[in-house]
Motif scaffolding. Structure first.
Motif, PDB file in Angstrom:
ATOM      1  N   UNK A 100     -36.459 -58.290  21.560  1.00 33.59           N
ATOM      2  CA  UNK A 100     -36.250 -59.508  20.548  1.00 33.59           C
ATOM      3  C   UNK A 100     -36.945 -59.138  19.252  1.00 33.59           C
ATOM      4  N   UNK A 126     -35.990 -54.540  17.089  1.00 34.50           N
ATOM      5  CA  UNK A 126     -34.661 -54.074  16.832  1.00 34.50           C
ATOM      6  C   UNK A 126     -33.965 -53.383  17.866  1.00 34.50           C
ATOM      7  N   UNK A 129     -38.769 -50.142  13.107  1.00 34.45           N
ATOM      8  CA  UNK A 129     -40.115 -50.325  12.718  1.00 34.45           C
ATOM      9  C   UNK A 129     -40.678 -48.789  12.360  1.00 34.45           C
ATOM     10  N   UNK A 146     -43.447 -47.962   9.829  1.00 30.67           N
ATOM     11  CA  UNK A 146     -44.783 -48.964   9.904  1.00 30.67           C
ATOM     12  C   UNK A 146     -45.359 -48.731  11.199  1.00 30.67           C
ATOM     13  N   UNK A 151     -40.673 -48.879   2.850  1.00 32.01           N
ATOM     14  CA  UNK A 151     -41.151 -50.232   3.540  1.00 32.01           C
ATOM     15  C   UNK A 151     -42.619 -49.998   3.977  1.00 32.01           C
ATOM     16  N   UNK A 152     -43.371 -50.758   3.390  1.00 36.79           N
ATOM     17  CA  UNK A 152     -44.921 -50.467   3.531  1.00 36.79           C
ATOM     18  C   UNK A 152     -45.642 -51.675   3.575  1.00 36.79           C
ATOM     19  N   UNK A 206     -45.448 -57.011   2.631  1.00 31.34           N
ATOM     20  CA  UNK A 206     -44.592 -55.919   3.190  1.00 31.34           C
ATOM     21  C   UNK A 206     -43.428 -55.914   2.593  1.00 31.34           C
ATOM     22  N   UNK A 230     -38.438 -63.655   9.747  1.00 31.45           N
ATOM     23  CA  UNK A 230     -39.784 -63.141  10.554  1.00 31.45           C
ATOM     24  C   UNK A 230     -40.448 -61.791  10.349  1.00 31.45           C
ATOM     25  N   UNK A 231     -39.392 -60.721  10.547  1.00 26.07           N
ATOM     26  CA  UNK A 231     -39.723 -59.521  10.533  1.00 26.07           C
ATOM     27  C   UNK A 231     -39.456 -58.734   8.926  1.00 26.07           C
ATOM     28  N   UNK A 240     -37.537 -56.454   8.489  1.00 26.47           N
ATOM     29  CA  UNK A 240     -36.982 -55.107   8.418  1.00 26.47           C
ATOM     30  C   UNK A 240     -35.630 -54.706   9.530  1.00 26.47           C
ATOM     31  N   UNK A 241     -35.231 -56.031   9.673  1.00 31.80           N
ATOM     32  CA  UNK A 241     -33.783 -55.912  10.273  1.00 31.80           C
ATOM     33  C   UNK A 241     -34.027 -55.605  11.804  1.00 31.80           C
ATOM     34  N   UNK A 242     -35.163 -56.266  12.370  1.00 26.21           N
ATOM     35  CA  UNK A 242     -35.194 -56.073  13.836  1.00 26.21           C
ATOM     36  C   UNK A 242     -34.954 -57.478  14.410  1.00 26.21           C
ATOM     37  N   UNK A 243     -35.408 -58.415  13.980  1.00 27.01           N
ATOM     38  CA  UNK A 243     -35.693 -59.689  14.802  1.00 27.01           C
ATOM     39  C   UNK A 243     -34.253 -60.422  14.839  1.00 27.01           C
ATOM     40  N   UNK A 244     -33.395 -60.240  13.946  1.00 27.38           N
ATOM     41  CA  UNK A 244     -32.038 -60.858  13.925  1.00 27.38           C
ATOM     42  C   UNK A 244     -32.014 -62.526  13.307  1.00 27.38           C
TER      43      UNK A 244
END
Lengths: 281, 247
Positions: free
Chosen positions: A25, A28, A33, A36, B1-2, B83, B212-213, B215-219
């Motif tokens: 969760x 991704x 990531x 990073x 992304x950094x 970020x 929250x993220x 970067x497309x990770x948490x949805x």
């Protein structure tokens, strides 16, 4: 230097070369990531929850900021297991660490079908089963049996915090024998303690009360207690999860009896925390 | 992304509740594009826990400038974690010569780099400020922009139909508790005026939920769309209103 951590003896064991991994969760479906985080230093990558059918995002606010944390109610959006496999399998193959797919099935049949589809994907090293918070011991048993019918890959089970101890006893059961392997013990290869606890908070933007999962460093003492109690009571490997924000947090979980630790929302706050932790552990 | 550690150089009060922050980024975000964002949080502090999205009003020569609501979170010399750049740049349609920017109950901040780009490309730019957006200090806007004052409470302004008919592209930033309802109303007007044939990218709306993220990770910033969903932090934050589900 850590030794390898085997999970799922006797089948196709999952071998963790580090005890540190992101939680389902937060990271991704695979590779988000990658720019990073030094993924090759992790024990594994765990996908976001995947369901048999596509799921759209929840209605209403998805995030409520809290002091020192947040509440999330996403609805577990995902394109469904088949589409996830199509979209991400190539990325999964490029990962240098084991891939664990988190399956959030709602019925034994959908669990079985998800497991069957993922069993065919060689790069999937294990499945992590997510269950809803009110699941009964009987329903969990049926769900895990269905997963076993669909795959021989190792199964991790992520349990709700409030019922983790009781459900862990059911999953482990009496000592398994060749004749009763599915009925007593053998239902899971590892326990993940625990899923983020649920709560309700008022969204400052809309004024609505929102129910969802809670994240923040203050989750850790509750999960750490549960890990200590469950690791002492069962023979299965326990993976600690909840509120980890530092290498010391990881050490605390390992000292409590966990064999590995999942890092959740700290990755959002500071993606560099994973490198910092793996550099120290 | 950094992930960059930057330092706040200067803070200027723009109005009673809006401040401009200039950040020394060492040039890390000089190439950020109109519509993209950085996620920011004060370095070394437990709160706010999640990062805040900042859409710059300018970037270059090692400095990123943003505008945000006034509070006591930030001060000159303070370190901030940034970020980014996140999200997708806003593309001005190739044949667009007349750009309509609509702002309601939200600072026009997300639209300012877009306006600068459009003006540099020779476009005419009209900006409608409605609701709380009317409090924005107009002297901060480029003088080439035609500014129209909208209604205080409703999504109305003088010659509304004429401005829509004039525009080659419409970009909107709405705030308040229900921005999607404003986007839905806008989309319905656009569809009627365009006889249901709305070109791709003609009407864009900014979707700025917490990310929250980033970067497309948490949805968590997922926006329902025909066939599934899109992510505001990846596909947006400016999304084609014809490609998302609106109320």
């Amino acid at each position: 230097m850590m030794t390898e951590i085997p999970i799922g003896m006797g089948k196709q064991p999952l071998i963790l070369k580090s005890p540190v991994m992101p939680a389902a969760g937060v990271f991704g479906f695979g590779g988000e990531y990658g720019q990073l985080v030094a993924i090759d230093r992790l024990g594994a990558v765990i996908t976001n929850p995947i369901t048999l059918a596509p799921r759209k995002p929840a209605r209403g606010p998805h995030v409520v900021p809290l002091i020192g944390g947040a509440l999330l109610h996403t609805g577990l959006p995902n394109p469904g297991v088949s589409a996830v496999i199509r979209q991400y399998e190539a990325r999964w193959r490029a990962l240098s660490v084991p891939l664990i797919v988190h399956v959030a099935a709602t019925t034994p049949d959908s669990m079985r079908r998800c497991a069957e589809l993922l069993d065919r994907i060689e790069v999937v090293a294990a499945l992590e089963i997510g269950v809803h918070d009110q699941i009964t011991a009987g329903d969990l048993t049926e769900m895990l049996k269905a997963a076993h019918e669909g795959t021989l890959k190792p199964l991790l089970v992520r349990l709700p915090l409030h019922s983790a101890a009781a459900l862990a006893e059911v999953i482990t059961g009496p000592e398994p024998t060749p004749d009763n392997w599915l009925d007593a013990g053998g239902l899971a290869d590892a326990l993940v303690i625990a899923a983020p606890p649920r709560g309700t908070a008022r969204d400052p933007g809309t004024g609505q009360l929102v129910g969802g999962r809670l994240y923040g460093p203050w989750i850790k003492p509750m999960c750490l207690l549960a890990v200590g109690q469950i690791a002492a009571a069962v023979d299965l490997p326990v993976i600690g999860c909840g509120g980890v924000h530092s290498a010391q947090d990881v050490r605390d979980y390992l000292e409590a009896g966990a064999v590995a630790v999942q890092v959740d929302s700290a990755v959002w706050v500071d993606p560099g925390v994973l490198d910092a932790i793996t550099g120290e552990i | 992304m950094k992930d960059v550690h930057a330092t706040i150089k200067r803070i200027e009060l723009l109005s009673g509740n809006l401040e401009r922050i200039e950040i020394d980024t060492g040039g890390e975000f000089d190439e950020i594009l109109p519509g993209q964002f950085v996620l920011a949080r004060p370095a070394g502090r437990p709160d706010p826990y999640l990062r805040e999205h900042w859409i710059p009003v300018s970037a270059g020569e090692g400095t990123l400038a943003v505008e945000r609501g006034v509070d006591d979170l930030y001060g000159p010399g303070q370190r901030v974690d940034l970020l980014g750049p996140g999200g997708s740049a806003v593309e001005i349609l190739p044949k667009a010569r007349r750009l309509l920017l609509l702002v309601f109950d939200h600072p026009p901040t997300p639209l300012l780099m877009i306006a600068d780009r459009a003006l540099a490309e020779g476009c005419a730019v009209t900006m409608v400020l409605g609701g709380a957006a009317k409090a924005y200090p107009l002297d901060r806007l480029p003088p080439e922009i035609e500014v129209i004052g909208g209604d205080d409470d409703e999504w109305l302004w003088p010659d509304r139909v004429a401005t829509f008919n004039w525009a080659d592209q419409v970009i909107v930033a709405a705030g308040g508790p229900a921005p999607n309802e404003i986007y839905a109303e806008l989309w319905n007007v656009v569809r009627r005026l365009r006889m249901e044939v709305v070109p791709e990218g003609y009407a864009l709306g900014f979707f700025l939920p917490p990310m929250p993220c980033g970067v497309g990770a948490c949805g968590a910033c997922a926006v329902a769309a025909p066939g599934g969903y899109v992510l505001a932090c990846q596909d947006g934050p400016a999304l084609d209103l014809g490609k998302v589900n609106l109320p």
